[in-house]
Scaffold this motif. Structure first.
Motif: not given
Lengths: 325, 305
Positions: B160-166
């Motif tokens: 949701t926060m768009d930081i997956d894979g970082t």
């Protein structure tokens, strides 16, 4: 800054950016706190606790509660299924094997590791090479469970029993040397589970040894001396002097290893991936949630894990209270 | 909670005198040769598996596959090819990348909780505010929450926060998981600082900020080191959190890659042995250098996770 870094430069850059960001947050908090003069404890305390509370509520409390909720949902987390997930855990034959294996792990690992650790701590106590001897047993504690598993793969490896084929696993080499037929150690159940347990014992014995050795050294010399003057023999010394004195430490070691064992995942994942009837709750949680997308069920497994930890912790705290009283 | 146990973790100075501990007098009467024999058997059993891996990692690929590592003693052939292979991009396993990832993941995951926990521990130890005890006990109790309980919702949150894979997924989650233990450990240390020291600084007109930096921080170093090393090894050796959050191989640490290598069919023994050794070297070095602090952190952090 919030993207997937792919080059070495980007990675290192992001790392420093993250550290700087958090340093800036701390700096800002300290700066604001410095503005408050006098004894305005409340405001400053709130500031100091703010980042911690945000992280803990968003990263631990909320996900924990959400998992409990999800454990009552179906695989895709859309429909409410009541206690079905829990019923499956306690009735499905495959899951019962998982529970049985977990029981083997939790009952065996703490006691065997502690017994070996204690024996070794006593044997090398005040020996000339004590610290070296201890380091040998303690080193496995500092490496990852994955690396430990790789090490033990070289022990358990099996090669078919044919002409011109030599065993490359140490254990099978011994089996063959004594005239036996090589065994597929990682495939034969329930033998395989016990052999995986050996790996964790190998890792944890060093922990037990270190803690218990410190406790043994803390026993006052006059007690020992008095017992000796009373003519207490070696076994009596262990039974009536050493053991009662280190009892609190033994409890801590047993419960600590038990809690760690409940959550064992890496070893099973690396050695067998949970196949051949070796799965345990923590591994089953991972495969159900992330491999099979059986999410409600995975959540239920996580909750069961949580519930199983609680009595051990309570026992630990009770024993500590008693020993302090 | 384990620090509450009456354990002395500082190494006892080795008195070379004739003082006998309970254990040693028990041992000496257990007819010493037998005691030594048992100790040696345990030491050998504990060392041989690792030794086997070390020897294997220097043997040529085709020999590892066909003969046991002990044949090395009758037919000693050594090579560095395996180590070259695991650092060779053409093999598709370039461990250097994963090694870098492990470093990039670990350093912030140690520093961030250290900073935040110091602030919180100071507030708990030397400030008064409503609900302090309740809050402290709650944080203390969070130590026992198994990571498994948090993973899936956290992953969804990161998406949701768009930081997956970082790397942020790992930094944030490792930091969060570390906070309860870090706060508890540092709080215990800060509490032990005599209040007269703090009072004296207050009278001199020092505020909370300067008290923290000038009075407490220097005294806190052993505790910071103890926790720092414990957390370092925890993060460096972690597999579960890394597997969950690093979908992309770009950010996977060593443990994930090693686990992949060992899972593939027709195990690549030569890569596995050298790779495992590369991954072991760093934590073992850290352990050997800072053993004293490590043991302390270990004792305190034993219920974490």
């Amino acid at each position: 800054m919030f993207t997937t870094a792919s080059t070495a430069g980007q990675k290192i850059g992001q790392m420093f950016a993250a550290i700087l960001l958090f340093a800036a947050v701390v700096g800002l908090i300290l700066f604001i706190a410095g503005r408050f003069t006098g004894k305005r404890d409340r405001a400053i305390a709130a500031l100091y606790l703010l980042p911690t509370l945000v992280l803990l509520s968003v990263g631990l409390l909320y996900p924990g509660l959400r998992t409990i909720y999800q454990s009552f949902l179906d695989a895709s987390l859309t429909n409410f299924v009541g206690l079905d997930n829990y019923k499956t855990i306690f009735s499905d034959p495959e899951q019962l094997t998982v529970l049985r294996n977990t029981a083997f792990w939790v009952l065996l690992t703490p006691f065997v590791a502690t017994a070996i650790g204690l024996l070794y701590a006593i044997l090398v106590d005040r020996a000339r090479v004590e610290s070296f001897a201890k380091a040998l047993v303690f080193l496995p504690m500092s490496i990852s469970f994955v690396a430990a598993s790789v090490i033990w793969k070289f022990v358990y490896e099996y090669r078919p029993d044919q002409r011109n084929v030599q065993q490359i696993g140490l254990l099978n080499e011994f089996v063959v040397m004594f005239g036996g037929k090589p065994v597929q150690f990682l495939i034969e159940s329930p033998l395989n589970t016990f052999l995986l347990i050996v790996i964790l014992v190998w890792i944890q014995a060093g922990f037990a040894m270190t803690v218990l050795s410190a406790a043994i050294k803390a026993i006052p010399d006059d007690i020992v001396e008095a017992a000796r003057l009373d003519g207490v023999g070696p076994w009596g010394m262990f039974r009536f002097v050493t053991l009662p004195a280190i009892r609190p430490a033994v409890v801590v070691v047993l419960t600590t290893i038990a809690i760690g064992t409940l959550k064992v995942f890496d070893i099973v994942q690396t050695m067998t991936g949970g196949r051949f009837e070796t799965s345990v709750i923590a591994n089953e949680f991972y495969s159900q949630t992330f491999r099979s997308d059986n999410r409600g069920f995975g959540a239920a497994l996580a909750v069961v894990l949580f519930i199983l930890v609680i009595p051990i912790v309570v026992y630990n705290i009770r024993q500590l209270r008693r020993s302090e009283a | 909670m384990t620090t509450a146990a009456p354990l002395s973790t500082t190494p006892v100075s080795k008195s070379e005198g004739k003082k006998l501990s309970a254990a040693s007098s028990a041992k000496s009467k257990l007819t010493s040769p037998w005691a030594s024999l048992v100790a040696i058997v345990i030491a050998v059993l504990w060392t041989i598996p690792t030794f086997g891996l070390l020897v294997s990692s220097f043997r040529p690929e085709d020999q590892i596959k066909k003969t046991g590592w002990w044949t090395f003693f009758s037919d000693p052939t050594l090579t560095l090819d395996n180590y070259r292979a695991v650092f060779d991009a053409e093999n598709g396993v370039n461990l250097a990348d994963y090694l870098l990832n492990s470093v990039v993941i670990t350093i912030p995951a140690v520093l961030i909780p250290l900073c935040l926990a110091s602030l919180a521990a100071y507030a708990f130890a030397w400030m008064n505010f409503p609900g302090k005890n309740f809050l402290f006990i709650t944080i203390f109790a969070l130590q026992i929450v198994p990571l498994q309980v948090t993973l899936l919702p956290l992953l969804q949150l990161f998406v949701t926060m768009d930081i997956d894979g970082t790397f942020w997924t790992l930094w944030l989650s490792h930091s969060t998981f570390a906070l309860p233990l870090a706060i508890y450990l540092l709080h215990n240390f800060i509490k032990e600082v005599p209040s007269s020291l703090i009072e004296a600084a207050r009278i001199d007109g020092a505020g909370h900020v300067s008290i923290f930096f000038r009075v407490l921080l220097p005294l806190l170093t052993p505790a910071l080191a103890a926790f720092g090393i414990f957390q370092f090894l925890w993060v460096w050796n972690d597999l579960l959190v890394a597997l969950t959050f690093t979908g992309a191989p770009e950010i996977s640490p060593m443990t994930v890659q090693l686990s992949n290598l060992s899972g593939t069919r027709g195990t690549a023994w030569y890569l596995l042995s050298a790779g495992a050794f590369v991954s072991i070297v760093i934590p073992v070095t850290v352990f050997l250098l800072l053993q004293r602090y490590f043991v302390r952190g270990l004792l305190a952090g034993s219920v974490k996770g």
